[in-house]
Design an enzyme around this catalytic site. Sequence first.
Site, PDB file in Angstrom:
ATOM      1  N   ASP A  69      79.537 -31.475  60.007  1.00  0.00           N
ATOM      2  CA  ASP A  69      78.543 -31.106  59.151  1.00  0.00           C
ATOM      3  C   ASP A  69      77.869 -32.529  58.761  1.00  0.00           C
ATOM      4  O   ASP A  69      78.652 -33.537  58.110  1.00  0.00           O
ATOM      5  CB  ASP A  69      79.482 -30.558  57.938  1.00  0.00           C
ATOM      6  CG  ASP A  69      78.450 -30.275  56.541  1.00  0.00           C
ATOM      7  OD1 ASP A  69      77.567 -29.599  56.939  1.00  0.00           O
ATOM      8  OD2 ASP A  69      79.028 -30.633  55.551  1.00  0.00           O
ATOM      9  N   THR A 102      72.078 -29.391  56.997  1.00  0.00           N
ATOM     10  CA  THR A 102      72.069 -30.754  56.687  1.00  0.00           C
ATOM     11  C   THR A 102      71.480 -31.512  57.784  1.00  0.00           C
ATOM     12  O   THR A 102      71.287 -32.521  57.548  1.00  0.00           O
ATOM     13  CB  THR A 102      73.407 -30.938  56.073  1.00  0.00           C
ATOM     14  OG1 THR A 102      74.557 -30.449  56.783  1.00  0.00           O
ATOM     15  CG2 THR A 102      73.455 -30.017  54.629  1.00  0.00           C
ATOM     16  N   THR A 103      72.233 -31.223  59.097  1.00  0.00           N
ATOM     17  CA  THR A 103      72.018 -31.949  60.216  1.00  0.00           C
ATOM     18  C   THR A 103      70.423 -31.836  60.496  1.00  0.00           C
ATOM     19  O   THR A 103      69.906 -32.936  60.795  1.00  0.00           O
ATOM     20  CB  THR A 103      72.977 -31.739  61.611  1.00  0.00           C
ATOM     21  OG1 THR A 103      74.324 -31.412  60.816  1.00  0.00           O
ATOM     22  CG2 THR A 103      72.912 -32.627  62.345  1.00  0.00           C
ATOM     23  N   ASP A 400      79.586 -23.339  54.218  1.00  0.00           N
ATOM     24  CA  ASP A 400      78.231 -23.242  54.706  1.00  0.00           C
ATOM     25  C   ASP A 400      77.864 -21.815  54.835  1.00  0.00           C
ATOM     26  O   ASP A 400      76.950 -21.236  54.599  1.00  0.00           O
ATOM     27  CB  ASP A 400      78.146 -23.933  55.905  1.00  0.00           C
ATOM     28  CG  ASP A 400      77.789 -25.490  55.907  1.00  0.00           C
ATOM     29  OD1 ASP A 400      77.957 -25.966  54.964  1.00  0.00           O
ATOM     30  OD2 ASP A 400      77.585 -26.241  56.743  1.00  0.00           O
TER      31      ASP A 400
END
Length: 535
Positions: A69, A102-103, A400
Amino acid sequence: MALAFDEFGRPFIILREQDQKTRLRGIDAQKANIAAGKAVARILRSSLGPKGMDKMLQGPDGDVTITNDGATILEQMDVDNQIAKLMVELSRSQDYEIGDGTTGVVVMAGALLEQAERQLDRGIHPIRIAEGYEMASRVAVEHLERISQKFEFDVNNYEPLVQTCMTTLSSKIVNRCKRSLAEIAVKAVLAVADLERKDVNLDLIKIEGKVGGNLEDTELIYGILVDKDMSHPQMPKQIEDAHIAILTCPFEPPKPKTKHKVDIDTVEKFETLRKQEQQYFDEMVQKCKDVGATLVICQWGFDDEANHLLMHRNLPAVRWVGGVELELIAIATGGRIVPRFQELTSEKLGKAGMVREKSFGTTKERMLYIEHCANSKAVTIFIRGGNKMMIEETKRSIHDALCVARNLIRNKSIVYGGGAAEIACSLAVDAAADKYPGVEQYAIRAFAEALDSVPMALAENSGLQPIETLSAVKSQQLKENIPFYGIDCNDVGTNDMREQNVFETLIGKQQQILLATQVVKMILKIDDVISNSEY
């Protein structure tokens, strides 16, 4: 550093201790900042997508985190550079707002910085690059709106939600049982969602984990799970149709607040004192029974004598339950938390269809399930796994998935994943660049190239030929004018993301582009860095 002179020609210092400060200005400062931003993006690039690698981070006190994550990786990395900290904040804000992607947002920002560096080498002014990026991001966000599709679902038909959550979970370590986890996440969100107001309060979903068992044993409990057991081993392990008294007051004879001294010089006096205490406690227990309580949940403890009395009076009790759990129990059972013992009435009792104690494995670990509550607005996801790291990573993955389901309930639009949306935006931005005269069009084209970095990273991580794969998919999108073609990461044999069921939320994608552009604009506008040099 600059020296200044007054009207008599005497030098004076503008910056204090300037010999201990380093200063970068102009193009050098921008280059250094861009290099820092790119370094962070490079770390995350390899963990993008379903075939992305995991990172192993060791904390200062030796605890190890293994995660995929983006937000967690950056949070745990001890970043020192100020610009790199901006990238950490970027992924954190994506995590707070959307919960997923988020990546991708950091990879996107890194690519924009890389393109900006090329433009700077051509001699284009950083402000013009920033303006070009701003125009391009507007075009991209509007285009996403156009290619998005509405998803219709209701409480009984939640398959579309599950498919989207599965896309999120496919890039995580838990992808072998993504179907069951996605279903659990969707059911949990639908249980607490207010569909009329399109609002979901994720605080009502509690995620508990326990080492042991395997991932497939993960379950959704329509109620509350408390990591406690009955205070006395001989109390009943299962209570049907329980009436629960939730107390935050000490369940024992009162102790005077003032300093006091009791002189006991004979056995009789001690006996009297003990009897008095016992009688007082007896009355407390009787009061609970009179009100109709069949289970007492107490925030504080009570001593062994009290425990023994409760056992004799047939009143099961649980002690040392935390404040947050008490609140959730109160919400779920429709009870009221009672702060003072005198205020206990039958209206304040919570109701649950079943309270049972369950023990796990050969260990003596027991947990309390409170199920079939009067108000099932609070649910618990109970995760099992082989080791602690696995459980922590599963918690992050489920978080998530919960966020994705919540976003879909708020806004039903989806775009196609696998880099399809980015490629479509890239083509749209490239086409729009011709409409802008002036230097900005270089920056707009650079933005279109940067958008390609996400599908490129996906192809790279899947072990495909990145440039060949990307250009093949791009030409397919251009020829057929269909924005559903993406990178075939899982080697299914088709590039059509509709067939592969790879979806992402529209607001998540838009947020990614907007946030990445904002951060890059901010970094480009810095032209002077004064820092304390490391002496």
